[in-house]
Design a protein around this motif. Structure first.
Motif, PDB file in Angstrom:
ATOM      1  N   LEU A  38       0.675  -1.297   0.153  1.00 55.48           N
ATOM      2  CA  LEU A  38       0.097   0.027  -0.035  1.00 55.48           C
ATOM      3  C   LEU A  38       0.869   1.292  -0.074  1.00 55.48           C
ATOM      4  CD1 LEU A  38      -2.756  -1.081   2.343  1.00 55.48           C
ATOM      5  CD2 LEU A  38      -3.171  -0.456   0.089  1.00 55.48           C
ATOM      6  N   LYS A  39       1.883   1.180   0.836  1.00 53.43           N
ATOM      7  CA  LYS A  39       2.753   2.420   0.864  1.00 53.43           C
ATOM      8  C   LYS A  39       3.742   2.579  -0.507  1.00 53.43           C
ATOM      9  CE  LYS A  39       5.527   3.235   4.488  1.00 53.43           C
ATOM     10  NZ  LYS A  39       6.399   2.671   5.464  1.00 53.43           N
ATOM     11  N   SER A  40       4.031   1.567  -1.113  1.00 55.89           N
ATOM     12  CA  SER A  40       4.515   1.448  -2.427  1.00 55.89           C
ATOM     13  C   SER A  40       3.476   2.265  -3.455  1.00 55.89           C
ATOM     14  CB  SER A  40       5.015   0.201  -2.938  1.00 55.89           C
ATOM     15  OG  SER A  40       5.564   0.344  -4.301  1.00 55.89           O
ATOM     16  N   ARG A  41       2.290   1.575  -3.373  1.00 60.14           N
ATOM     17  CA  ARG A  41       1.016   2.179  -4.419  1.00 60.14           C
ATOM     18  C   ARG A  41       0.937   3.368  -4.251  1.00 60.14           C
ATOM     19  NH1 ARG A  41      -4.321  -0.778  -6.173  1.00 60.14           N
ATOM     20  NH2 ARG A  41      -5.588   1.164  -6.477  1.00 60.14           N
ATOM     21  N   ALA A  42       0.773   4.123  -3.031  1.00 60.08           N
ATOM     22  CA  ALA A  42       0.809   5.280  -2.590  1.00 60.08           C
ATOM     23  C   ALA A  42       1.787   6.080  -3.081  1.00 60.08           C
ATOM     24  CB  ALA A  42       0.429   5.544  -1.278  1.00 60.08           C
ATOM     25  N   ALA A  43       3.082   5.728  -3.072  1.00 62.07           N
ATOM     26  CA  ALA A  43       4.305   6.623  -3.544  1.00 62.07           C
ATOM     27  C   ALA A  43       4.090   6.833  -4.993  1.00 62.07           C
ATOM     28  CB  ALA A  43       5.367   5.989  -2.952  1.00 62.07           C
ATOM     29  N   GLN A  44       3.717   5.694  -5.813  1.00 61.73           N
ATOM     30  CA  GLN A  44       3.481   5.714  -7.282  1.00 61.73           C
ATOM     31  C   GLN A  44       2.377   6.620  -7.621  1.00 61.73           C
ATOM     32  OE1 GLN A  44       2.729   1.625  -8.023  1.00 61.73           O
ATOM     33  NE2 GLN A  44       4.654   0.852  -7.852  1.00 61.73           N
ATOM     34  N   HIS A  45       1.223   6.820  -6.964  1.00 61.52           N
ATOM     35  CA  HIS A  45       0.314   7.717  -7.306  1.00 61.52           C
ATOM     36  C   HIS A  45       0.465   9.109  -6.590  1.00 61.52           C
ATOM     37  CE1 HIS A  45      -1.913   3.757  -7.843  1.00 61.52           C
ATOM     38  NE2 HIS A  45      -1.724   4.420  -9.120  1.00 61.52           N
ATOM     39  N   GLY A  46       1.667   9.160  -5.823  1.00 58.38           N
ATOM     40  CA  GLY A  46       1.780  10.619  -5.429  1.00 58.38           C
ATOM     41  C   GLY A  46       0.926  10.683  -4.270  1.00 58.38           C
ATOM     42  N   ARG A  47       0.517  10.020  -3.420  1.00 59.43           N
ATOM     43  CA  ARG A  47      -0.539  10.184  -2.563  1.00 59.43           C
ATOM     44  C   ARG A  47       0.298   9.383  -1.358  1.00 59.43           C
ATOM     45  NH1 ARG A  47      -4.861   9.013  -6.375  1.00 59.43           N
ATOM     46  NH2 ARG A  47      -4.438   6.597  -6.360  1.00 59.43           N
ATOM     47  N   SER A  48      -0.641   9.993  -0.002  1.00 58.06           N
ATOM     48  CA  SER A  48      -0.017   9.471   1.316  1.00 58.06           C
ATOM     49  C   SER A  48      -0.734   8.021   1.347  1.00 58.06           C
ATOM     50  CB  SER A  48      -0.624  10.271   2.556  1.00 58.06           C
ATOM     51  OG  SER A  48      -2.169  10.357   2.543  1.00 58.06           O
ATOM     52  N   THR A  49      -0.224   7.074   2.282  1.00 54.49           N
ATOM     53  CA  THR A  49      -0.958   5.809   2.168  1.00 54.49           C
ATOM     54  C   THR A  49      -2.311   5.869   2.768  1.00 54.49           C
ATOM     55  OG1 THR A  49       1.369   4.963   3.091  1.00 54.49           O
ATOM     56  CG2 THR A  49      -0.404   3.677   3.564  1.00 54.49           C
ATOM     57  N   GLU A  50      -2.559   6.723   3.628  1.00 54.54           N
ATOM     58  CA  GLU A  50      -4.021   7.158   4.187  1.00 54.54           C
ATOM     59  C   GLU A  50      -4.919   7.305   2.844  1.00 54.54           C
ATOM     60  OE1 GLU A  50      -6.503   9.895   7.049  1.00 54.54           O
ATOM     61  OE2 GLU A  50      -4.497   9.635   7.541  1.00 54.54           O
ATOM     62  N   SER A  51      -4.556   8.261   2.084  1.00 52.18           N
ATOM     63  CA  SER A  51      -5.265   8.763   1.112  1.00 52.18           C
ATOM     64  C   SER A  51      -5.242   7.623  -0.073  1.00 52.18           C
ATOM     65  CB  SER A  51      -4.276   9.960   0.418  1.00 52.18           C
ATOM     66  OG  SER A  51      -5.170  10.247  -0.851  1.00 52.18           O
ATOM     67  N   GLU A  52      -4.373   6.792  -0.100  1.00 55.59           N
ATOM     68  CA  GLU A  52      -4.353   5.710  -1.229  1.00 55.59           C
ATOM     69  C   GLU A  52      -5.588   4.817  -0.773  1.00 55.59           C
ATOM     70  OE1 GLU A  52      -3.473   3.799  -4.546  1.00 55.59           O
ATOM     71  OE2 GLU A  52      -2.965   5.630  -3.942  1.00 55.59           O
ATOM     72  N   ILE A  53      -5.373   4.425   0.531  1.00 51.62           N
ATOM     73  CA  ILE A  53      -6.262   3.588   1.219  1.00 51.62           C
ATOM     74  C   ILE A  53      -7.928   3.960   0.972  1.00 51.62           C
ATOM     75  CG2 ILE A  53      -7.124   2.532   3.415  1.00 51.62           C
ATOM     76  CD1 ILE A  53      -4.213   2.148   4.257  1.00 51.62           C
ATOM     77  N   ARG A  54      -7.904   5.316   1.085  1.00 52.65           N
ATOM     78  CA  ARG A  54      -9.349   5.840   0.998  1.00 52.65           C
ATOM     79  C   ARG A  54      -9.548   5.829  -0.412  1.00 52.65           C
ATOM     80  NH1 ARG A  54      -8.038  10.752   1.988  1.00 52.65           N
ATOM     81  NH2 ARG A  54      -7.776  10.367   4.184  1.00 52.65           N
ATOM     82  N   PHE A  55      -8.650   5.829  -1.345  1.00 56.80           N
ATOM     83  CA  PHE A  55      -8.888   6.091  -2.810  1.00 56.80           C
ATOM     84  C   PHE A  55      -9.565   4.694  -3.298  1.00 56.80           C
ATOM     85  CE2 PHE A  55      -7.830   5.365  -7.347  1.00 56.80           C
ATOM     86  CZ  PHE A  55      -8.338   5.981  -7.752  1.00 56.80           C
ATOM     87  N   ILE A  56      -8.723   3.540  -2.674  1.00 58.23           N
ATOM     88  CA  ILE A  56      -9.217   2.204  -2.923  1.00 58.23           C
ATOM     89  C   ILE A  56     -10.599   1.630  -2.554  1.00 58.23           C
ATOM     90  CG2 ILE A  56      -8.399  -0.419  -2.615  1.00 58.23           C
ATOM     91  CD1 ILE A  56      -5.540   0.681  -2.670  1.00 58.23           C
ATOM     92  N   VAL A  61     -16.609   0.519  -3.689  1.00 56.54           N
ATOM     93  CA  VAL A  61     -17.752   0.600  -3.186  1.00 56.54           C
ATOM     94  C   VAL A  61     -18.527   1.602  -4.210  1.00 56.54           C
ATOM     95  CG1 VAL A  61     -17.499  -0.180  -0.925  1.00 56.54           C
ATOM     96  CG2 VAL A  61     -17.567   2.507  -1.448  1.00 56.54           C
ATOM     97  N   ARG A  62     -17.986   2.511  -4.909  1.00 55.11           N
ATOM     98  CA  ARG A  62     -18.658   3.239  -5.926  1.00 55.11           C
ATOM     99  C   ARG A  62     -19.650   2.309  -7.098  1.00 55.11           C
ATOM    100  NH1 ARG A  62     -14.305   5.493  -8.758  1.00 55.11           N
ATOM    101  NH2 ARG A  62     -13.793   6.757  -6.769  1.00 55.11           N
ATOM    102  N   PRO A  63     -20.748   2.728  -7.234  1.00 58.15           N
ATOM    103  CA  PRO A  63     -21.607   1.937  -8.152  1.00 58.15           C
ATOM    104  C   PRO A  63     -20.875   2.278  -9.527  1.00 58.15           C
ATOM    105  CG  PRO A  63     -22.713   3.933  -7.159  1.00 58.15           C
ATOM    106  CD  PRO A  63     -21.461   4.068  -6.740  1.00 58.15           C
ATOM    107  N   ARG A  64     -20.978   1.016 -10.281  1.00 58.59           N
ATOM    108  CA  ARG A  64     -20.163   0.801 -11.601  1.00 58.59           C
ATOM    109  C   ARG A  64     -21.374   1.393 -12.677  1.00 58.59           C
ATOM    110  NH1 ARG A  64     -15.851  -2.983 -11.392  1.00 58.59           N
ATOM    111  NH2 ARG A  64     -15.891  -3.517  -9.096  1.00 58.59           N
ATOM    112  N   VAL A  65     -20.787   2.237 -13.488  1.00 63.13           N
ATOM    113  CA  VAL A  65     -21.642   2.593 -14.479  1.00 63.13           C
ATOM    114  C   VAL A  65     -21.492   1.777 -15.717  1.00 63.13           C
ATOM    115  CG1 VAL A  65     -22.355   4.700 -15.901  1.00 63.13           C
ATOM    116  CG2 VAL A  65     -21.639   5.064 -13.494  1.00 63.13           C
ATOM    117  N   ALA A  66     -22.562   1.323 -16.602  1.00 61.90           N
ATOM    118  CA  ALA A  66     -22.342   0.903 -17.740  1.00 61.90           C
ATOM    119  C   ALA A  66     -21.732   1.726 -19.027  1.00 61.90           C
ATOM    120  CB  ALA A  66     -23.871   0.305 -18.109  1.00 61.90           C
TER     121      ALA A  66
END
Length: 98
Positions: A38-56, A61-66
């Motif tokens: 998670l820390k590595s993925r966050a760094a790749q996206h330029g976010r904090s670990t907490e922000s990356e977890i929130r994004f994931i 849980v976001r509704p999928r749109v056709a």
């Protein structure tokens, strides 16, 4: 001069504070390799670990749109699109299964 009830004011202020706070989630027993990933993925996206977890979590849980709905929305955002398709009126041969 109006009289202000201090108890009411304190309660009102307390309700404002409660409404402005967001829920928090604690994740226990997270494997160390998952945390590192998670820390590595966050760094790749330029976010904090907490922000990356929130994004994931939000994406999960976001509704999928056709796809068709997404295309229609793009067309609406562009102000509509005129497509000039000429239908091929050539008769179609029936399928043969022999």
């Amino acid at each position: 001069m109006p009289i202000i009830d201090i108890k009411y004011l304190a309660c009102y202020h307390s309700n404002l504070i409660r409404r402005s706070t967001m829920p928090a989630v604690t994740i226990r027993n997270l494997p160390e390799e998952t945390h590192r990933a998670l820390k590595s993925r966050a760094a790749q996206h330029g976010r904090s670990t907490e922000s990356e977890i929130r994004f994931i979590l939000e994406a999960a849980v976001r509704p999928r749109v056709a796809f068709g709905t997404q295309l229609a929305q793009i067309g609406q955002d562009l102000g509509g699109i005129e497509l000039d398709f000429k239908r091929d009126k050539t008769p179609v041969a029936a399928a043969s299964f022999e």
